[in-house]
Design a protein around this motif. Structure first.
Motif, PDB file in Angstrom:
ATOM      1  N   ILE A   1       0.735  -1.188  -0.075  1.00  0.00           N
ATOM      2  CA  ILE A   1       0.169  -0.014  -0.101  1.00  0.00           C
ATOM      3  C   ILE A   1       0.844   1.340   0.076  1.00  0.00           C
ATOM      4  CG2 ILE A   1      -1.701   1.231   1.349  1.00  0.00           C
ATOM      5  CD1 ILE A   1      -3.099  -1.211   2.075  1.00  0.00           C
ATOM      6  N   ALA A   2       1.825   1.242   0.978  1.00  0.00           N
ATOM      7  CA  ALA A   2       2.792   2.530   0.821  1.00  0.00           C
ATOM      8  C   ALA A   2       3.641   2.812  -0.419  1.00  0.00           C
ATOM      9  CB  ALA A   2       3.745   2.255   1.967  1.00  0.00           C
ATOM     10  N   ASP A   3       4.100   1.703  -0.912  1.00  0.00           N
ATOM     11  CA  ASP A   3       4.471   1.910  -2.316  1.00  0.00           C
ATOM     12  C   ASP A   3       3.790   2.400  -3.277  1.00  0.00           C
ATOM     13  OD1 ASP A   3       7.156   1.211  -1.529  1.00  0.00           O
ATOM     14  OD2 ASP A   3       6.755  -0.797  -1.982  1.00  0.00           O
ATOM     15  N   TYR A   4       2.409   1.902  -3.271  1.00  0.00           N
ATOM     16  CA  TYR A   4       1.483   2.426  -4.358  1.00  0.00           C
ATOM     17  C   TYR A   4       1.221   3.799  -4.104  1.00  0.00           C
ATOM     18  CZ  TYR A   4      -3.477   3.437  -6.000  1.00  0.00           C
ATOM     19  OH  TYR A   4      -4.556   4.023  -6.482  1.00  0.00           O
ATOM     20  N   LEU A   5       0.898   4.315  -2.807  1.00  0.00           N
ATOM     21  CA  LEU A   5       0.752   5.689  -2.751  1.00  0.00           C
ATOM     22  C   LEU A   5       1.806   6.593  -2.888  1.00  0.00           C
ATOM     23  CD1 LEU A   5      -1.114   5.469   0.755  1.00  0.00           C
ATOM     24  CD2 LEU A   5      -2.150   5.973  -1.640  1.00  0.00           C
ATOM     25  N   ILE A   6       2.960   6.122  -2.717  1.00  0.00           N
ATOM     26  CA  ILE A   6       4.364   7.213  -3.025  1.00  0.00           C
ATOM     27  C   ILE A   6       4.359   7.044  -4.652  1.00  0.00           C
ATOM     28  CG2 ILE A   6       6.666   6.903  -2.938  1.00  0.00           C
ATOM     29  CD1 ILE A   6       6.407   5.523  -0.210  1.00  0.00           C
ATOM     30  N   ASN A   7       4.139   5.813  -5.147  1.00  0.00           N
ATOM     31  CA  ASN A   7       4.608   5.855  -6.840  1.00  0.00           C
ATOM     32  C   ASN A   7       3.594   6.437  -7.494  1.00  0.00           C
ATOM     33  OD1 ASN A   7       7.146   4.493  -6.181  1.00  0.00           O
ATOM     34  ND2 ASN A   7       6.011   2.535  -6.358  1.00  0.00           N
ATOM     35  N   THR A   8       2.324   6.504  -7.103  1.00  0.00           N
ATOM     36  CA  THR A   8       1.108   6.929  -7.746  1.00  0.00           C
ATOM     37  C   THR A   8       0.572   8.598  -7.386  1.00  0.00           C
ATOM     38  OG1 THR A   8       0.342   4.845  -7.742  1.00  0.00           O
ATOM     39  CG2 THR A   8      -1.341   6.486  -8.474  1.00  0.00           C
ATOM     40  N   PHE A   9       1.031   9.018  -6.123  1.00  0.00           N
ATOM     41  CA  PHE A   9       0.626  10.240  -5.625  1.00  0.00           C
ATOM     42  C   PHE A   9       1.758  11.073  -5.088  1.00  0.00           C
ATOM     43  CE2 PHE A   9      -3.256   7.224  -5.643  1.00  0.00           C
ATOM     44  CZ  PHE A   9      -3.995   8.067  -6.347  1.00  0.00           C
ATOM     45  N   GLU A  10       2.818  10.592  -5.136  1.00  0.00           N
ATOM     46  CA  GLU A  10       3.959  11.273  -4.549  1.00  0.00           C
ATOM     47  C   GLU A  10       3.719  11.467  -3.139  1.00  0.00           C
ATOM     48  OE1 GLU A  10       6.907  12.707  -6.025  1.00  0.00           O
ATOM     49  OE2 GLU A  10       6.438  11.488  -7.702  1.00  0.00           O
ATOM     50  N   VAL A  11       3.144  10.811  -2.625  1.00  0.00           N
ATOM     51  CA  VAL A  11       2.913  10.610  -1.074  1.00  0.00           C
ATOM     52  C   VAL A  11       4.039  10.322  -0.373  1.00  0.00           C
ATOM     53  CG1 VAL A  11       1.728   9.880   1.128  1.00  0.00           C
ATOM     54  CG2 VAL A  11       0.445  10.214  -1.125  1.00  0.00           C
ATOM     55  N   ARG A  12       4.639  11.200   0.691  1.00  0.00           N
ATOM     56  CA  ARG A  12       5.895  11.110   1.712  1.00  0.00           C
ATOM     57  C   ARG A  12       5.739   9.668   2.067  1.00  0.00           C
ATOM     58  NH1 ARG A  12       7.218  16.149   4.928  1.00  0.00           N
ATOM     59  NH2 ARG A  12       6.331  14.902   6.564  1.00  0.00           N
ATOM     60  N   ARG A  13       6.795   9.046   2.222  1.00  0.00           N
ATOM     61  CA  ARG A  13       6.865   7.712   2.774  1.00  0.00           C
ATOM     62  C   ARG A  13       6.244   7.363   4.081  1.00  0.00           C
ATOM     63  NH1 ARG A  13       7.602   2.400   1.404  1.00  0.00           N
ATOM     64  NH2 ARG A  13       9.055   3.078  -0.245  1.00  0.00           N
ATOM     65  N   ASP A  14       6.522   8.705   5.203  1.00  0.00           N
ATOM     66  CA  ASP A  14       6.246   8.523   6.584  1.00  0.00           C
ATOM     67  C   ASP A  14       4.656   8.317   6.491  1.00  0.00           C
ATOM     68  OD1 ASP A  14       6.039  11.181   5.798  1.00  0.00           O
ATOM     69  OD2 ASP A  14       6.422  11.958   7.889  1.00  0.00           O
ATOM     70  N   ARG A  15       3.851   9.388   5.474  1.00  0.00           N
ATOM     71  CA  ARG A  15       2.547   9.279   5.588  1.00  0.00           C
ATOM     72  C   ARG A  15       2.175   8.154   4.787  1.00  0.00           C
ATOM     73  NH1 ARG A  15       4.022  13.193   8.622  1.00  0.00           N
ATOM     74  NH2 ARG A  15       2.188  14.793   9.195  1.00  0.00           N
ATOM     75  N   ALA A  16       2.675   7.501   3.929  1.00  0.00           N
ATOM     76  CA  ALA A  16       2.120   6.203   3.217  1.00  0.00           C
ATOM     77  C   ALA A  16       2.024   5.250   4.156  1.00  0.00           C
ATOM     78  CB  ALA A  16       3.216   6.081   1.885  1.00  0.00           C
ATOM     79  N   GLU A  17       3.114   5.114   4.936  1.00  0.00           N
ATOM     80  CA  GLU A  17       3.320   3.979   6.026  1.00  0.00           C
ATOM     81  C   GLU A  17       2.058   3.969   7.080  1.00  0.00           C
ATOM     82  OE1 GLU A  17       4.960   1.275   6.089  1.00  0.00           O
ATOM     83  OE2 GLU A  17       6.287   1.709   4.444  1.00  0.00           O
ATOM     84  N   ILE A  18       1.721   5.386   7.339  1.00  0.00           N
ATOM     85  CA  ILE A  18       0.794   5.533   8.412  1.00  0.00           C
ATOM     86  C   ILE A  18      -0.438   4.886   7.847  1.00  0.00           C
ATOM     87  CG2 ILE A  18      -0.839   7.233   9.259  1.00  0.00           C
ATOM     88  CD1 ILE A  18       1.669   8.901   9.972  1.00  0.00           C
ATOM     89  N   VAL A  19      -0.738   5.258   6.347  1.00  0.00           N
ATOM     90  CA  VAL A  19      -2.014   4.661   5.674  1.00  0.00           C
ATOM     91  C   VAL A  19      -1.961   3.044   5.892  1.00  0.00           C
ATOM     92  CG1 VAL A  19      -3.197   4.356   3.749  1.00  0.00           C
ATOM     93  CG2 VAL A  19      -2.392   6.504   4.171  1.00  0.00           C
ATOM     94  N   ARG A  20      -0.889   2.623   5.582  1.00  0.00           N
ATOM     95  CA  ARG A  20      -0.573   1.147   5.528  1.00  0.00           C
ATOM     96  C   ARG A  20      -0.974   0.565   6.930  1.00  0.00           C
ATOM     97  NH1 ARG A  20       2.667  -2.180   7.518  1.00  0.00           N
ATOM     98  NH2 ARG A  20       3.948  -0.779   8.044  1.00  0.00           N
TER      99      ARG A  20
END
Length: 463
Positions: A119-138
């Motif tokens: 999930i985190a990789d998807y948000l980072i690669n698709t929307f440029e979400v920062r790693r720390d926020r993407a990991e929170i979503v995961r």
């Protein structure tokens, strides 16, 4: 608030494109920005800003008209974000995401065959979400899936709205009446009578359909401003046992021992105690009529009666410094409530802050401090709003196993919401989310109760 000079040939996207620009605050307030969208064999976005031209292309999206429109808009918004980020050197925590809960994107990704671990990789690669926020979503997705467990078939959330407060906070956008005004006590009594009538019809409706109440939430306003007799009658009308039952006692000055005992004996399991800040100067500035000391007393009372406690704090309140917010976060952590929601201040249109500057220089450091202080809690729900300071977020944390199911199911729109009261919004969920709003005006709600309740029940029945 800032004005922006944006031209585009895709007028239906204009509000969304402006939302993208607003995320950068005043960075582009004096710039001319143009966005041109073409669809000649491919989808192309040409963006001109500060004398630079950016061009991005993608295959034409496929699907029904709504799907195509949504995918086109997402592509153009992301293209605009990349251009603005490059010329400004600013990378935002949530990348190009605006106007959508990140968890909804994560769930859509899972439905399309993605894995929880990615999930985190998807948000980072698709929307440029920062790693720390993407990991929170995961982590939130994992917590929600674990907490919900059993089937939600036939489950509904019951929401009861009490639109009265003892003073209005400057950040608040909810419709509410000030009980200190002349005649408010009589209006509150009449309102309680009407609300009880609607609740009884609603619970009969739920029973007749063979549905079950998953959670109850009494919100507002400040429901704890009800008098003891009104409170007892209201809770007796709800009369739902064995489920998560949350009562919003957000203001310490309206939470008494007698009221707390009524709540406890009536099956309330959770109390929301929301000081927002533990700094007395800030409490006065934002319009709250209680002190930090009163909050501590109310918290101790709720704890002594065995309630599960939800607590809210806000980062970015008027006049607060980083050290002010740190004192609040540290003070709440010492109390060790089961749930803490850390809000980032949002300048909502219906609030007294609507036209003020949303910038707060220390806002990200405030949120980072909260993330550190509650690192041993589990993030379990998240949502974002427009005009949030720093383009950040609101995150709910809990001790493991203490998730507020209502927070999850309402934020993720997983079950219908059957709502009672003036200004409440009932909701049908499914492929399309449908809403039914009750009148905000208390007098209108009382006078037109029966007719509007008939329409609401027909709506909830899908008629």
């Amino acid at each position: 608030m800032y004005g922006y000079d944006l031209t585009t040939n895709a007028e239906y996207m204009r509000p969304d494109l402006l939302d993208e620009v607003r995320q950068f605050g005043g960075e582009f307030a004096t710039d001319k920005i143009s966005v041109t969208v073409t669809r000649e064999g491919k989808l192309q976005a040409d963006i001109c800003v500060r004398g630079s031209l950016f061009c991005r292309t993608a295959p034409l999206p496929v699907g029904d008209a709504l799907t195509v429109k949504r995918l086109e808009k997402r592509f153009v918004k992301h293209s605009l974000y990349l251009a603005l980020s490059e010329v400004s050197g600013i990378k935002l925590p949530w990348g190009s995401l605006t106007g959508i809960r990140p968890t909804k994107l994560a769930y859509a990704y899972l439905r399309d065959g993605g894995s929880e671990e990615k999930i985190a990789d998807y948000l980072i690669n698709t929307f440029e979400v920062r790693r720390d926020r993407a990991e929170i979503v995961r982590r939130i997705i994992a917590a929600q899936r674990s907490a919900l467990g059993s089937s939600l078939n036939g489950a509904v959330d019951l929401y009861v709205h009490v639109p009265f407060c003892n003073g209005r906070c400057n950040y608040c956008s909810f419709p509410s009446a000030d009980i200190s005004r002349k005649g408010a006590d009589k209006l509150l009594s009449k309102y309680t009578d009407a609300l009880i009538r609607e609740i009884r019809r609603m619970t009969e409706f739920i029973s007749s359909r063979g549905e079950r109440i998953l959670s109850v939430y009494v919100g507002g306003g400040t429901p704890s401003v009800l008098g003891e007799d009104e409170l007892a009658r209201l809770l007796d009308a709800i009369n739902v046992g064995g489920v998560e039952f949350t009562f919003e006692a957000g203001r310490a000055d309206s939470f008494t021992k007698s009221k707390a005992e009524i709540m406890k004996s009536s099956g309330v399991t959770r109390i929301c105690m929301n000081p927002q800040t533990l700094n007395n100067g800030t409490l006065s500035r934002i319009g709250r009529r209680h002190t930090a000391e009163q909050f501590y007393e109310a918290y101790s009372l709720a704890r002594s009666l065995g309630f599960t406690i939800n607590t809210d704090i806000i980062a970015g309140l008027e006049g607060e410094t980083l050290s002010d917010f740190e004192r609040t976060a540290d003070g709440i952590r010492q109390l060790s409530p089961e749930n803490v929601t850390v809000h980032t201040l949002s300048r909502k249109r219906a609030s007294l802050l609507a036209d003020t500057d949303p910038n707060c220089p220390d806002i990200e450091r405030m949120i980072d401090h909260a993330l550190m202080r509650f690192a041993d809690y589990e993030p379990y729900y998240l949502y974002r709003q427009k005009n949030m300071a720093g383009n950040l977020e609101n995150i709910g944390f809990c001790k493991k196993g203490s998730e507020c199911i209502n927070n999850i199911t309402v934020m993720e729109e997983l079950v219908p919401v059957y709502a009672c009261g003036a200004g409440s919004i009932s909701k049908r969920v499914g492929k399309v989310i449908a809403r039914f709003a009750s009148p905000k005006d208390v007098g209108m709600y009382i006078n037109e109760l029966d007719e509007r309740t008939d329409k609401k029940l027909a709506f909830l029945a899908g008629e």
